[in-house]
Design an enzyme around this catalytic site. Structure first.
Site, PDB file in Angstrom:
ATOM      1  CG  HIS A 215      28.247  43.834  41.096  1.00 22.66           C
ATOM      2  ND1 HIS A 215      27.243  42.897  41.692  1.00 22.66           N
ATOM      3  CD2 HIS A 215      28.844  43.055  40.218  1.00 22.66           C
ATOM      4  CE1 HIS A 215      27.265  41.802  40.949  1.00 22.66           C
ATOM      5  NE2 HIS A 215      28.513  41.986  40.030  1.00 22.66           N
TER       6      HIS A 215
ATOM      7  CE  LYS B  51      24.982  48.415  45.704  1.00 24.36           C
ATOM      8  NZ  LYS B  51      25.784  47.382  44.940  1.00 24.36           N
TER       9      LYS B  51
ATOM     10  CE1 TYR C  30      21.508  45.982  46.166  1.00 24.02           C
ATOM     11  CE2 TYR C  30      21.495  43.643  46.906  1.00 24.02           C
ATOM     12  CZ  TYR C  30      21.471  44.495  45.872  1.00 24.02           C
ATOM     13  OH  TYR C  30      21.659  44.134  44.297  1.00 24.02           O
TER      14      TYR C  30
ATOM     15  CG  ASP D 269      30.024  39.152  39.258  1.00 24.20           C
ATOM     16  OD1 ASP D 269      29.531  40.007  38.477  1.00 24.20           O
ATOM     17  OD2 ASP D 269      29.284  38.746  40.275  1.00 24.20           O
TER      18      ASP D 269
END
Length: 181
Positions: free
Chosen positions: A62, A71, A131, A168
């Site tokens: 992603h 991140k 995250y 995905d």
């Protein structure tokens, strides 16, 4: 905190100093000044995310084509193999990936800067993944590169097929994906 540049130097492995005894352990999971010193840049986190997944669940790859997110990722339960793919066309590491095992036991964190696609696969029975992001989730700008793209040839450490979402599974091929300049 120990900071180690990975094979793609913009991606960093961060290892906190852990204090442990027979009662358990303590460590600083986030210290703004230490993170900025380790990364050599200013960061402003605006959102924290938390996911729980079962064994062999693979999430990714992603990224957001606008409002890119850096991140800071870590695992608080279980173990994952975490991957960052350089999708900055102007980078000398464009199209390369790095991966690290992150676990509740090793307490390592990985810094994934803007300009990277990100994903992970769960190696333990379950895993909880936390995250911090430097920009807000913007679903209209979210993109996905298919996890098993042959050009990327990511060596996911799993047996058999992973469990992936429909989104995905239908991710773009790396060659056709929108990338950063």
């Amino acid at each position: 905190m120990k900071a180690t540049a990975l094979a793609i130097p913009d991606v960093m492995l961060l290892e906190p100093k852990v204090f442990g005894d027979d009662r358990g352990f303590f460590f600083e999971s986030f210290n703004h000044a230490q993170i900025e010193t380790a990364l050599g840049r200013k960061v402003n986190f605006v959102q924290d995310n938390h996911s729980r997944s079962a064994k062999n669940v693979l999430r990714g790859l992603h990224y957001q084509i606008r409002q890119p997110q850096a991140k800071l990722v870590r695992v608080v339960l279980g173990e994952v193999f975490d991957v960052a793919v350089d999708i900055r066309k102007s980078s000398h590491t464009f199209g390369r990936w790095v991966g690290q095992i992150l676990s509740a036991e090793n307490k390592r964190q990985m810094w994934v800067p803007e300009g990277f696609a990100h994903g992970f696969v769960v190696l333990s029975e379950t895993a909880e993944f936390l995250y911090k992001t430097t920009d807000y989730w913007a679903p209209e700008h979210e993109r996905c590169i298919v996890w098993n793209d042959t050009n990327l040839a990511i060596n996911w450490p799993i047996d058999g097929d992973p469990v992936v979402s429909a989104k995905d599974a239908e991710g773009a091929a790396f060659q056709a994906a929108e990338v950063y300049a």
